[in-house]
Scaffold this motif. Structure first.
Motif, PDB file in Angstrom:
ATOM      1  N   ILE A  47      12.296  10.186   5.690  1.00  0.00           N
ATOM      2  CA  ILE A  47      11.237  10.655   6.593  1.00  0.00           C
ATOM      3  C   ILE A  47      10.341   9.503   7.029  1.00  0.00           C
ATOM      4  CG2 ILE A  47       9.193  12.123   6.771  1.00  0.00           C
ATOM      5  CD1 ILE A  47      10.518  13.995   4.729  1.00  0.00           C
ATOM      6  N   THR A  48       9.935   8.684   6.070  1.00  0.00           N
ATOM      7  CA  THR A  48       8.904   7.671   6.318  1.00  0.00           C
ATOM      8  C   THR A  48       9.446   6.322   6.739  1.00  0.00           C
ATOM      9  OG1 THR A  48       8.892   6.923   4.012  1.00  0.00           O
ATOM     10  CG2 THR A  48       7.420   8.762   4.587  1.00  0.00           C
ATOM     11  N   GLY A  49      10.691   6.033   6.386  1.00  0.00           N
ATOM     12  CA  GLY A  49      11.232   4.712   6.647  1.00  0.00           C
ATOM     13  C   GLY A  49      10.864   3.681   5.604  1.00  0.00           C
ATOM     14  N   VAL A  50      10.139   4.080   4.551  1.00  0.00           N
ATOM     15  CA  VAL A  50       9.750   3.170   3.477  1.00  0.00           C
ATOM     16  C   VAL A  50      10.875   3.101   2.449  1.00  0.00           C
ATOM     17  CG1 VAL A  50       8.043   2.666   1.679  1.00  0.00           C
ATOM     18  CG2 VAL A  50       7.320   3.743   3.823  1.00  0.00           C
ATOM     19  N   ALA A  51      11.221   1.908   2.010  1.00  0.00           N
ATOM     20  CA  ALA A  51      12.297   1.746   1.034  1.00  0.00           C
ATOM     21  C   ALA A  51      11.982   2.496  -0.253  1.00  0.00           C
ATOM     22  CB  ALA A  51      12.504   0.264   0.732  1.00  0.00           C
ATOM     23  N   PRO A  52      12.960   3.185  -0.854  1.00  0.00           N
ATOM     24  CA  PRO A  52      12.710   3.963  -2.078  1.00  0.00           C
ATOM     25  C   PRO A  52      12.087   3.133  -3.197  1.00  0.00           C
ATOM     26  CG  PRO A  52      14.869   4.486  -1.203  1.00  0.00           C
ATOM     27  CD  PRO A  52      14.358   3.335  -0.390  1.00  0.00           C
ATOM     28  N   GLU A  53      12.526   1.883  -3.362  1.00  0.00           N
ATOM     29  CA  GLU A  53      11.991   1.068  -4.456  1.00  0.00           C
ATOM     30  C   GLU A  53      10.499   0.771  -4.279  1.00  0.00           C
ATOM     31  OE1 GLU A  53      14.423  -1.687  -1.673  1.00  0.00           O
ATOM     32  OE2 GLU A  53      14.595   0.325  -2.566  1.00  0.00           O
ATOM     33  N   LYS A  54      10.039   0.698  -3.025  1.00  0.00           N
ATOM     34  CA  LYS A  54       8.608   0.510  -2.787  1.00  0.00           C
ATOM     35  C   LYS A  54       7.821   1.744  -3.219  1.00  0.00           C
ATOM     36  CE  LYS A  54       8.604  -2.712   1.164  1.00  0.00           C
ATOM     37  NZ  LYS A  54       8.098  -2.876   2.538  1.00  0.00           N
ATOM     38  N   LEU A  55       8.347   2.907  -2.892  1.00  0.00           N
ATOM     39  CA  LEU A  55       7.682   4.157  -3.267  1.00  0.00           C
ATOM     40  C   LEU A  55       7.593   4.281  -4.786  1.00  0.00           C
ATOM     41  CD1 LEU A  55       9.529   6.448  -0.702  1.00  0.00           C
ATOM     42  CD2 LEU A  55       7.128   5.750  -0.572  1.00  0.00           C
ATOM     43  N   ILE A  56       8.664   3.974  -5.457  1.00  0.00           N
ATOM     44  CA  ILE A  56       8.701   4.072  -6.924  1.00  0.00           C
ATOM     45  C   ILE A  56       7.720   3.087  -7.541  1.00  0.00           C
ATOM     46  CG2 ILE A  56      10.169   3.678  -8.944  1.00  0.00           C
ATOM     47  CD1 ILE A  56      12.534   4.686  -7.168  1.00  0.00           C
ATOM     48  N   ARG A  57       7.695   1.864  -7.012  1.00  0.00           N
ATOM     49  CA  ARG A  57       6.795   0.836  -7.560  1.00  0.00           C
ATOM     50  C   ARG A  57       5.337   1.215  -7.343  1.00  0.00           C
ATOM     51  NH1 ARG A  57       5.243  -2.402 -11.327  1.00  0.00           N
ATOM     52  NH2 ARG A  57       4.401  -4.412 -10.661  1.00  0.00           N
ATOM     53  N   ALA A  58       5.007   1.752  -6.163  1.00  0.00           N
ATOM     54  CA  ALA A  58       3.622   2.132  -5.879  1.00  0.00           C
ATOM     55  C   ALA A  58       3.148   3.223  -6.830  1.00  0.00           C
ATOM     56  CB  ALA A  58       3.493   2.594  -4.430  1.00  0.00           C
ATOM     57  N   ALA A  59       3.969   4.232  -7.041  1.00  0.00           N
ATOM     58  CA  ALA A  59       3.592   5.323  -7.946  1.00  0.00           C
ATOM     59  C   ALA A  59       3.446   4.825  -9.375  1.00  0.00           C
ATOM     60  CB  ALA A  59       4.628   6.447  -7.873  1.00  0.00           C
ATOM     61  N   GLU A  60       4.295   3.902  -9.786  1.00  0.00           N
ATOM     62  CA  GLU A  60       4.220   3.355 -11.140  1.00  0.00           C
ATOM     63  C   GLU A  60       2.922   2.579 -11.348  1.00  0.00           C
ATOM     64  OE1 GLU A  60       7.053   0.661 -14.075  1.00  0.00           O
ATOM     65  OE2 GLU A  60       6.916   0.133 -11.949  1.00  0.00           O
ATOM     66  N   ILE A  61       2.557   1.757 -10.367  1.00  0.00           N
ATOM     67  CA  ILE A  61       1.325   0.965 -10.482  1.00  0.00           C
ATOM     68  C   ILE A  61       0.114   1.876 -10.567  1.00  0.00           C
ATOM     69  CG2 ILE A  61      -0.205  -0.608  -9.242  1.00  0.00           C
ATOM     70  CD1 ILE A  61       2.310  -1.994  -8.142  1.00  0.00           C
ATOM     71  N   TYR A  62       0.028   2.827  -9.638  1.00  0.00           N
ATOM     72  CA  TYR A  62      -1.122   3.729  -9.643  1.00  0.00           C
ATOM     73  C   TYR A  62      -1.141   4.568 -10.916  1.00  0.00           C
ATOM     74  CZ  TYR A  62      -4.410   7.378  -8.359  1.00  0.00           C
ATOM     75  OH  TYR A  62      -5.474   8.238  -8.363  1.00  0.00           O
TER      76      TYR A  62
END
Length: 726
Positions: free
Chosen positions: A291-306
């Motif tokens: 949907i967003t065009g954002v790479a899955p690994e970026k999404l996973i990393r962002a959620a992990e950091i937060y």
């Protein structure tokens, strides 16, 4: 010499024949502290110096703030009322003549009363703004409902902060732009910033953001463009415009999946977890990436950091709010803080970057279509009764709720609304779908505009009244933290200009409603009544006196007592009590909706809009300041190199950008800082350069915010003869 003493010595140093007036910038919600330099012989502002003791920005100022004083004595200032004698020239700068205040007031009163006599009280409308003091914002609401007795009032915050307000009200039961003071930001462990080009729009907050990283903390930025702040981010979530809701749902899904939620906080202080969890469970990193065009690994990393951060702040701005689901975006990002319990304590919470100087206070005290002072609601009989006691009218006299700003233009076109009183706003540039809006303004039987420059909107008026700038009056504003601060008068009004509050008091007298206003003969007296009217409301300012503001460097609302020991509320929800009747926050289940207009064969690009550092809102003020105009004299369209190659266009070439609503010609800026499927245009320019000729006016059903940030567009090269004709 100690640094603090060095700065103090600098700040207190004055030159012979000068005095320093402490105040705040007139532009964005940072409200940076400044001292205006005033020549004691001429009593005119001649310069500016930073205020190092102001705790929010510590002496920092941006290009707009450094030059803000230049608007006050500018050659373009309106000095006398103007009356249009040639209605055929509406929409132009021509056809006006200077007039006296008496003649202007007589004409306004006569025409307003004639329209109401023929078509009813609600044939008049008020469209206002939030670059005014709380006192002016408050009095504008009273003027509409008591002097004009109309239901139709709304304001330009509808285009700025309305989605944040609606989302916060739904999630928390109260709308305050930040749940913690800005002075906490640099001490947190993670900043998750969505839809904010912070370095250009709120540059004086950047030193705190960089300090988070300097201390070993993390910065996550969600933005379609690689803005200056995105380039420094630990994770840049480069999503397609209009897909924030999917991204936020994904973050919450991953936080739940990976065990980063605070189960006791969720159980004891929230409602709706099960329904929300059911909605977000489909938003896996892979599905969200589609949907967003954002790479899955970026999404996973962002959620992990937060999720792992001991403390974190979720922050956002117009990028997520100016969508037809902006309220859902706000509540969805707010879900991140609620499921992790990172709210209601120092160094953690939720905050929005307020666009206008009084974007917070201006929406709290009666300018919104359905709101009354203290964030009361017109549909609540108890709220109406409380305000009516202050105003001296009966509940039966209080007009019913009106409609949103964009909806008012529709009522102008169908002649339900026949007259307009416009102040502190420039919708002929700032509103979406400009061909529709400008047609509505031309359709009016009679229009009055209050401004200190002849704006693009003033060109549609029958009468233009010269208002003062911020430095020629005094009063309070509320910055992006919820901190109420004081604007101080630095010089007397030039020409025959008058403060907006005084114009309304004098007009009310001409309209036969003076008994409700004539006691308000100073900004201080308006402040006294405004604080009384807010007493008992969610946004309670009753304890915020001018003296307390000076002593405490601003006071956070709610503040319910004038006693010195009541220092207001810097942190919201410290007791974990939210403002819903049961004291719990609401976790919102929010199914994804795509943008109102998706790309197609005819319009394959996504158009988004925003600011540049040198200009403010419609540009009515900043485009007149020589330095700011020289730095960014005209709008441009950002295009990715691969997209430019596909269209055979080059840097600095002029192209036609068009949508289903209109077209405009812009110079091309080729940059890798934009997605390949997206183009960007700043919105500070008027007439035929306005990008809002192109934007769509699809509205958020809750906040009535238009979808400025996403619509389908196309680019084409200009023919040779068109280029030569430029």
């Amino acid at each position: 010499m100690p640094k603090d003493k060095f700065f103090k010595d600098i700040e207190n140093k004055t030159h012979p024949g000068e005095k320093l007036i402490p105040t705040h910038c007139s532009y964005c919600g940072m409200q940076c502290g400044m001292n205006l330099r005033v020549n004691t012989h001429t009593n005119q502002i001649i310069g500016v110096e930073p205020r190092y003791e102001w705790p929010v920005t510590l002496g920092k100022m941006c290009p707009k703030g450094v030059t803000a004083y230049q608007q006050t004595n500018h050659k373009d200032r309106l000095l006398r009322p103007l009356i249009r004698d040639n209605a055929a020239l509406k929409g132009t700068k021509d056809g006006f003549r200077e007039a006296s205040w008496e003649e202007a007031y007589d004409l306004i009163a006569r025409r307003f009363l004639e329209l109401q006599g023929s078509y009813g009280k609600d044939s008049l409308s008020v469209f206002s703004g939030v670059s005014m003091t709380n006192e002016k914002c408050y009095l504008t609401g009273k003027f509409a409902r008591v002097a004009l007795q109309t239901r139709y009032i709304d304001y330009n915050g509808r285009y700025c902060m309305s989605s944040a307000a609606a989302g916060f009200m739904r999630s928390f039961g109260v709308d305050r732009g930040s749940t913690l003071p800005w002075t906490d930001l640099h001490e947190t462990d993670c900043l998750f910033i969505a839809g904010s080009n912070t370095a250009e729009c709120h540059p004086t907050s950047m030193f705190r953001i960089w300090e988070v990283q300097n201390r070993g903390g993390y910065l996550i930025v969600a933005d379609p463009r690689e803005t200056p702040i995105a380039r420094r981010a630990d994770v840049h979530l480069d999503l397609r415009p209009g897909t924030d809701l999917a991204l936020a749902n994904c973050m919450v899904h991953l936080l739940i999946q990976n065990g980063h939620i605070d189960e006791s906080f969720v159980k004891e202080h929230t409602n709706g977890f099960e329904d929300m969890a059911e909605v977000v469970k489909e938003f896996t990193a892979e599905y969200t990436s589609e949907i967003t065009g954002v790479a899955p690994e970026k999404l996973i990393r962002a959620a992990e950091i937060y999720g792992k951060a001991p403390n974190a702040v979720v922050m956002f701005a117009r990028g997520i709010e100016q969508q037809h689901k902006g309220s859902d975006n706000v509540s969805a990002y707010t879900n991140m803080a609620l499921v992790t319990g990172k709210i209601g304590r120092p160094k953690s919470g939720v905050a929005t970057f307020t666009g206008q100087g009084n974007g917070q206070g201006g929406r709290e005290h009666g300018q919104k279509a359905d709101a009354l002072p203290g964030y009361r609601k017109i549909v609540n009989p108890k709220h109406v009764e409380e305000v009516c006691k202050v105003w001296g009218i009966t509940p039966e006299e209080m007009p019913q709720p009106g409609v949103s700003a964009q909806e008012m233009f529709g009522l102008m076109l169908d002649k339900t609304i026949r007259g307009l009183y416009l102040l502190c706003s420039n919708p002929a540039v700032s509103a979406p779908n400009q061909n529709f809006v400008r047609s509505a303004l031309r359709q009016l039987d009679f229009m009055v505009c209050c401004d200190f420059f002849l704006s693009e909107s003033a060109e549609f008026a029958d009468v233009v009244l010269p208002a003062t700038t911020w430095s020629e009056d005094e009063g309070t504003v509320t910055n992006l933290e919820g901190r109420c601060i004081k604007i101080n008068k630095a010089q007397e009004p030039i020409g025959e200009s008058k403060p907006d509050w005084l114009i309304q008091v004098e007009l009310a007298e001409r309209l036969g409603r003076g008994q409700y206003f004539r006691h308000l003969q100073s900004a201080r007296k308006v402040n006294d009544e405004f604080r009384l009217a807010s007493k008992g409301g969610y946004a309670d300012y009753s304890g915020i006196t001018w003296e307390k503001i000076e002593k405490q460097n601003g006071v956070f609302w709610p503040c319910r007592s004038e006693a010195e020991e009541d220092t207001g509320t810097p942190y919201m929800f410290l007791d974990k009590k939210f403002y819903h009747p049961d004291g719990r926050a609401k976790l919102c289940a929010l199914p994804y909706r795509p943008p109102a207009e998706e790309p197609c064969t005819l319009y394959p690009l996504r158009l988004t809009t925003g600011r540049v550092v040198y200009h403010y809102l419609s540009g009515n003020q900043t485009r007149r300041i020589p330095f700011l105009k020289d730095m960014c004299p005209e709008p441009f369209v950002e295009v990715h190199p691969e997209m430019a190659a596909r269209y055979n266009i080059v840097h600095d070439e002029r192209v036609r950008l068009y949508t289903r609503r209109g077209e405009a010609v812009y110079k091309v800026k080729i940059t890798e800082a934009i997605r390949q499927d997206t183009v960007f245009v700043p919105y500070h320019y008027g007439h035929e350069e306005s990008v809002n000729l192109l934007t769509i006016d699809a509205l958020d059903p809750m906040s009535k915010m238009p979808e400025f940030k996403a619509c389908a567009a196309q680019i084409e090269k200009l023919h040779k003869e068109e280029v030569n004709g430029q």
